[in-house]
Each structure stands twice: as structure tokens, then as C-alpha cells.
Design an enzyme around this catalytic site. Structure first.
Site, mmCIF file in Angstrom:
data_model
loop_
_atom_site.group_PDB
_atom_site.id
_atom_site.type_symbol
_atom_site.label_atom_id
_atom_site.label_comp_id
_atom_site.label_asym_id
_atom_site.label_seq_id
_atom_site.Cartn_x
_atom_site.Cartn_y
_atom_site.Cartn_z
ATOM 1 N N CYS A 162 -7.268 17.563 23.015
ATOM 2 C CA CYS A 162 -8.615 18.213 23.014
ATOM 3 C C CYS A 162 -8.987 18.592 25.138
ATOM 4 O O CYS A 162 -9.179 20.133 25.277
ATOM 5 C CB CYS A 162 -10.118 17.357 22.748
ATOM 6 S SG CYS A 162 -10.513 17.567 20.877
HETATM 7 N N1 NAD Z 1 -9.016 15.686 16.488
HETATM 8 C C1 NAD Z 1 -9.792 15.785 17.781
HETATM 9 O O1 NAD Z 1 -9.315 15.244 18.627
HETATM 10 C C2 NAD Z 1 -10.606 16.772 18.244
HETATM 11 C C3 NAD Z 1 -11.686 16.317 19.132
HETATM 12 C C4 NAD Z 1 -12.678 17.361 18.880
HETATM 13 C C5 NAD Z 1 -12.288 18.294 18.478
HETATM 14 N N2 NAD Z 1 -11.420 18.674 17.110
HETATM 15 C C6 NAD Z 1 -11.508 19.655 17.352
HETATM 16 O O2 NAD Z 1 -11.897 19.664 15.813
HETATM 17 C C7 NAD Z 1 -11.140 20.753 14.785
HETATM 18 C C8 NAD Z 1 -9.858 20.216 13.295
HETATM 19 O O3 NAD Z 1 -8.844 19.265 14.296
HETATM 20 P P1 NAD Z 1 -8.461 17.928 13.367
HETATM 21 O O4 NAD Z 1 -7.978 17.130 14.716
HETATM 22 O O5 NAD Z 1 -9.468 17.290 12.803
HETATM 23 O O6 NAD Z 1 -7.716 18.778 12.825
HETATM 24 P P2 NAD Z 1 -6.133 18.153 11.724
HETATM 25 O O7 NAD Z 1 -4.946 19.452 11.825
HETATM 26 O O8 NAD Z 1 -5.614 16.841 11.551
HETATM 27 O O9 NAD Z 1 -6.691 18.562 10.496
HETATM 28 C C9 NAD Z 1 -7.233 20.064 9.766
HETATM 29 C C10 NAD Z 1 -7.251 20.374 8.773
HETATM 30 O O10 NAD Z 1 -7.789 20.830 8.004
HETATM 31 C C11 NAD Z 1 -6.791 21.592 6.404
HETATM 32 N N3 NAD Z 1 -7.251 23.086 6.488
HETATM 33 C C12 NAD Z 1 -6.617 24.218 7.613
HETATM 34 N N4 NAD Z 1 -6.761 25.581 6.830
HETATM 35 C C13 NAD Z 1 -7.831 25.073 5.922
HETATM 36 C C14 NAD Z 1 -8.207 25.886 4.855
HETATM 37 N N5 NAD Z 1 -8.101 27.394 5.093
HETATM 38 N N6 NAD Z 1 -8.566 25.309 3.936
HETATM 39 C C15 NAD Z 1 -9.047 24.689 3.716
HETATM 40 N N7 NAD Z 1 -8.585 23.037 4.684
HETATM 41 C C16 NAD Z 1 -7.654 23.951 5.489
HETATM 42 C C17 NAD Z 1 -5.562 20.685 6.993
HETATM 43 O O11 NAD Z 1 -4.870 21.108 6.152
HETATM 44 C C18 NAD Z 1 -5.541 19.643 7.612
HETATM 45 O O12 NAD Z 1 -5.532 19.055 6.881
HETATM 46 C C19 NAD Z 1 -9.755 21.500 15.860
HETATM 47 O O13 NAD Z 1 -11.143 22.981 16.249
HETATM 48 C C20 NAD Z 1 -10.202 20.483 17.001
HETATM 49 O O14 NAD Z 1 -10.354 21.091 18.401
HETATM 50 C C21 NAD Z 1 -10.329 17.549 17.590
#
Ligand code: NAD
Length: 435
Positions: free
Chosen positions: A268
Site C-alpha cells: 500500500c
Molecule cells: N493487502 C493490503 O495490505 C491492503 C490494504 C489496504 C487496501 N488494500 C486493497 O485491497 C484490494 C485487495 O487487496 P488484497 O491484498 O486483499 O488482494 P489479494 O490479491 O490478496 O486478493 C484479491 C482476491 O480477489 C480475487 N479476485 C480478483 N478478481 C476477482 C473477480 N473478478 N471476482 C472474484 N474474485 C476476484 C482474487 O482471486 C484474490 O483472491 C486492493 O485494492 C488493495 O489495494 C489492500
């Protein structure tokens, strides 16, 4: 309430489990069939402290599917937490969110009940009004505000403490399409949080800007502290911890995230900071502050290499302890340790790399630029310089005899002089190493 959570990754799985553990009936959706099967079987799809326990507590309330129509039919509120990867210029892409909204919209055509859609993924300012809401309206054939609510509500969590951070947020950030949508989302948060956080409700674009501004501001504080550490390393008698302890007492500044140590990293901070610059450029505003934070951040590895170069000749073995971008996670995305190892390797050092969780990921990213071991004694055996790079708690208890005769750079001031200085040449970062 009946809730669907789209995206069962590092953030989505804990969100789904928490809401279910608080009594909501939750159905998770992911196109990763393994994640869906895991959740259905009561297994955590991702590794995160306390997640498995929560999933056990939530049994009966927590289900998962790969089918949107099933999930939308069985819920009245849907949280979207799919990736929004950065592209080369630093902008986030909305492709996955758009795909998700199209699928939700299609499924909503079969329903007449009110529905709330909440985007939790980080998006560029302006995305909701300009792109995401029009996609949802077109796909569903419905208008926002007429039985269909839309909110943008990102979470502020750190990997390794996601469950704690979701249950005890400093504040809740909510952009809302209309007050009814905001009221609906506020009632969900009130039923989920363990604390009673302030809730900042605002226009969608302001919430989108606030999300990246929080991270741009925090990275500015970290870079400021790292800049001070660099100064204190070169200024005879100076000590960065004394300086930041004083600074932090000023209420206008505050003490959090004011520790001069390693570069910031992770999924992030760096990218939100860069995205702020892209937003400002696009509208003709200046973004010198996030750019400077980024430049200083990139300089941190060179600074560490200068220190190693001063302490030991090229070709010596350097042990780098800690590879993940922070403790309690296997994530190495933009980790300062990885950049450091690349530079140490490039400068002719042999690198021994150790980490409690991130060894496999680091090996995949760095290949033969280092040797990897899960055994601290092994990592230290041949090393003449040891860098404590990520503040994993177990490094506080390293057997002092393992460090005998070595030069130790303690980036996070974890080792006590009284216990270790008799065994090794202990250098605390930011306390005159280069003076
Ligand atoms: N990980 C962090 O520290 C964090 C913190 C704040 C915000 N975010 C934000 O949260 C969002 C997700 O991050 P994350 O780390 O959980 O990602 P991640 O990659 O760990 O998980 C995302 C999940 O979404 C699934 N996915 C993708 N497209 C899909 C679809 N069309 N339908 C169904 N499932 C789908 C993927 O298979 C995956 O399991 C991002 O925008 C990120 O910037 C993440």
C-alpha cells in the site's frame, strides 16, 4: 444481515470471517476455486494471525462460492475487495472492480429488493463517479439512490494484524452516493467493530482522495524520520531516537511512524504515495511532498550499503535478518530488505538471508543473489556483518554468542547494549555509525 464479499484474498477473507463471526450471514465469492473450497471447508484461504480461529467461530454463518448470481441472490449488501494493481505510471487499474460490478449488476437484474454495493478496493480519485457507478447502473438496469446504494469505503490495515486492525480501526472512512447508503453501511460497521471508531462520511471523491492521502502522509513521516536517522549517523554524538522522541511530543507532529529505520514498503504505502503524484499531475497540481518521500525512500538502500562499505570490505559475508516488508507476514512486495540484498550482491557481498515466514517468496524474487536459511545460527555462522532489517520479535532474543566478533547493524534498535555489546561490535542505526 446477509452480506456477500467479492475477493477472498489477504483483506477479503478476514473481512468475510469477521462479519460472519459477528453474526451476519456471509457468502464469499472468488474465482480462485481453492480459496472457495478452503473457506467452505473452514480453512483460512490466506495466512493471517487469528483468521483461522475466526473462521471456526463463524462456522454456520460463512459460506463461499464462485458464482455471483448465487451470492447476490443470498445477500443484500456486497463488499468488493478485488485487486486494483498499479500500472507503470503509478495509476491503479479498475479492471477487476469493473468486471466485478458488471457481474453484480447482471445478478441484480434478477432481484427487486434494495441492495448496497461497497467498494473497499483502493481506487483512483474520481473512479466511483466517473467509471464505477455508471458501470453498475448500466449492468443492473437500476439507478443509484433508487433502491441501489453505493459506498466507497477502504480499510486501513497492515498485513500481520489485519484482524485486529479491522476490529479496532482508528476511524472508518466512508464515501457515500446518498445518505441512505451511508446509514446502511454505518450500521454494518457498528455491528462489526470492537471499538467505537469515529466515522468520516463524505462525498465519494473525497473518500477516494482521503485514502491515498493518509498513506502519502504516513510515508512522509517515515521518510522524514529516515532522513533524520541519516543525519544522526553522520553528526557526532547525535541519536535519532532521542530526536524523534522529542519531536513526537509536539501534538502537531505526534510520535507514531516516526522511527528512523529502513525504507517503507509493502502493498500500500509506496503505491498509494505514487498514485497521489499521478492524480496531482493529471489536474495540474503539484505533488512535491510524496515525490520527495519516494526519492528519500529509494535512497535508503544506498545509505545502508554505504554503512556496510564503511564497516567491512567488499566480498565479506553479510547476514540480512528479516525479508518481509514488516513482521508477521510472508509478503515481500517492495520490501526494503530485498532491494538491500540486490545492492549488497551487486557490491560483491555474499548474502545470507533469514526470515521466519518470507523465505520462499524471497528466494523466488531474488534467486541466487542470496543463500536462504530458516536457521538463524546458519545465517550468522559465516557472516562478518549482520543487518537486523525487519523487526521480527524473535530477533530480540538472538543468542549473543552467535554474534560473537561480528559487526551488527541494528536498524530498529532491538538489541540492548548491556546484553550484546560485550559480544559483538553493535551499531544502532541513526546513532553515529558514519560520524
Ligand atoms: N493487502 C493490503 O495490505 C491492503 C490494504 C489496504 C487496501 N488494500 C486493497 O485491497 C484490494 C485487495 O487487496 P488484497 O491484498 O486483499 O488482494 P489479494 O490479491 O490478496 O486478493 C484479491 C482476491 O480477489 C480475487 N479476485 C480478483 N478478481 C476477482 C473477480 N473478478 N471476482 C472474484 N474474485 C476476484 C482474487 O482471486 C484474490 O483472491 C486492493 O485494492 C488493495 O489495494 C489492500
Amino acid at each position: 444481515m446477509d452480506i456477500s464479499v467479492i475477493g477472498l484474498g489477504k483483506l477479503g477473507s478476514p473481512m468475510a470471517a469477521i462479519m460472519a463471526s459477528k453474526g451476519h450471514r456471509v457468502i464469499g465469492v472468488d474465482y480462485n476455486e481453492t480459496f472457495v473450497a478452503d473457506l467452505k471447508a473452514g480453512r483460512a484461504p490466506v495466512e493471517e494471525p487469528d483468521l483461522q480461529d475466526l473462521i471456526h467461530q463463524a462456522q454456520g454463518n460463512l459460506d463461499a462460492t464462485t458464482r455471483y448470481d448465487d451470492a447476490i441472490a443470498r445477500s443484500t449488501a456486497t463488499f468488493i475487495i478485488v485487486p486494483t494493481p498499479s500500472v507503470e505510471n503509478g495509476e491503479f487499474t479498475n479492471d477487476y472492480v469493473i468486471q466485478t460490478l458488471e457481474a453484480i449488476g447482471q445478478a441484480l437484474r434478477n432481484k427487486t429488493e434494495d441492495h448496497l454495493v461497497v467498494v473497499t478496493s483502493t481506487v483512483m480519485p474520481g473512479s466511483s463517479s466517473q467509471t464505477l457507478i455508471p458501470v453498475l447502473e448500466q449492468a443492473s438496469g437500476r439507478r443509484i439512490g433508487e433502491g441501489l446504494g453505493y459506498c466507497y469505503s477502504p480499510e486501513f490495515i497492515a498485513l500481520g494484524s489485519v484482524v485486529h486492525d479491522l476490529l479496532n480501526p482508528d476511524f472508518i472512512l466512508m464515501g457515500e452516493s446518498d445518505p441512505a447508503a451511508g446509514d446502511w453501511l454505518e450500521s454494518i460497521y457498528k455491528s462489526v467493530c470492537d471499538n467505537d471508531p469515529p466515522i468520516a462520511r463524505m462525498a465519494l471523491v473525497n473518500a477516494e482522495l482521503t485514502k491515498i492521502s493518509v498513506n502519502a502522509y504516513v510515508t512522509m513521516k517515515i521518510s522524514f524520520a529516515n532522513m533524520l536517522a541519516d543525519v544522526c549517523d553522520r553528526l557526532p554524538g547525535a541519536n535519532v531516537d532521542e530526536v524523534t522522541a522529542g519531536l513526537g511530543l509536539d501534538r502537531r507532529i505526534g510520535r507514531h511512524y516516526l522511527k528512523g529505520a529502513m525504507a517503507f514498503g509493502g502493498p500500500c504505502f509506496p503505491r498509494d504515495n505514487r498514485a497521489f503524484g499521478v492524480v496531482a499531475d493529471r489536474i495540474g497540481a503539484r505533488a512535491d511532498l510524496p515525490r520527495s518521500s519516494d526519492l528519500l525512500n529509494q535512497y535508503q538502500s544506498q545509505r545502508m550499503n554505504d554503512i556496510v562499505g564503511r564497516l567491512a570490505p567488499s566480498g565479506c559475508t553479510v547476514a540480512v535478518l528479516g525479508l518481509s516488508y514488516k513482521p508477521h507476514t510472508y509478503v515481500i512486495e517492495e520490501s526494503a530488505s530485498l532491494r538491500l540484498i540486490e545492492d549488497l550482491h551487486g557490491n560483491g557481498h555474499k548474502v545470507m538471508a533469514h526470515d521466519p515466514m518470507a523465505l520462499d517468496n524471497a528466494r523466488e524474487a531474488l534467486g541466487d543473489q542470496a543463500e536462504y536459511t530458516a536457521d538463524i545460527a546458519d545465517a550468522l555462522a559465516e557472516a562478518s556483518v549482520v543487518i537486523l532489517a525487519t523487526p521480527w520479535p524473535q530477533y530480540r532474543d538472538i543468542d549473543p554468542s552467535l554474534l560473537a566478533g561480528k559487526k551488527v547493524i541494528d536498524c530498529w534498535r532491538m538489541l540492548d547494549d548491556s546484553e550484546y555489546a560485550g559480544h559483538c561490535e553493535l551499531h544502532h542505526l541513526g546513532a553515529g555509525i558514519l560520524a
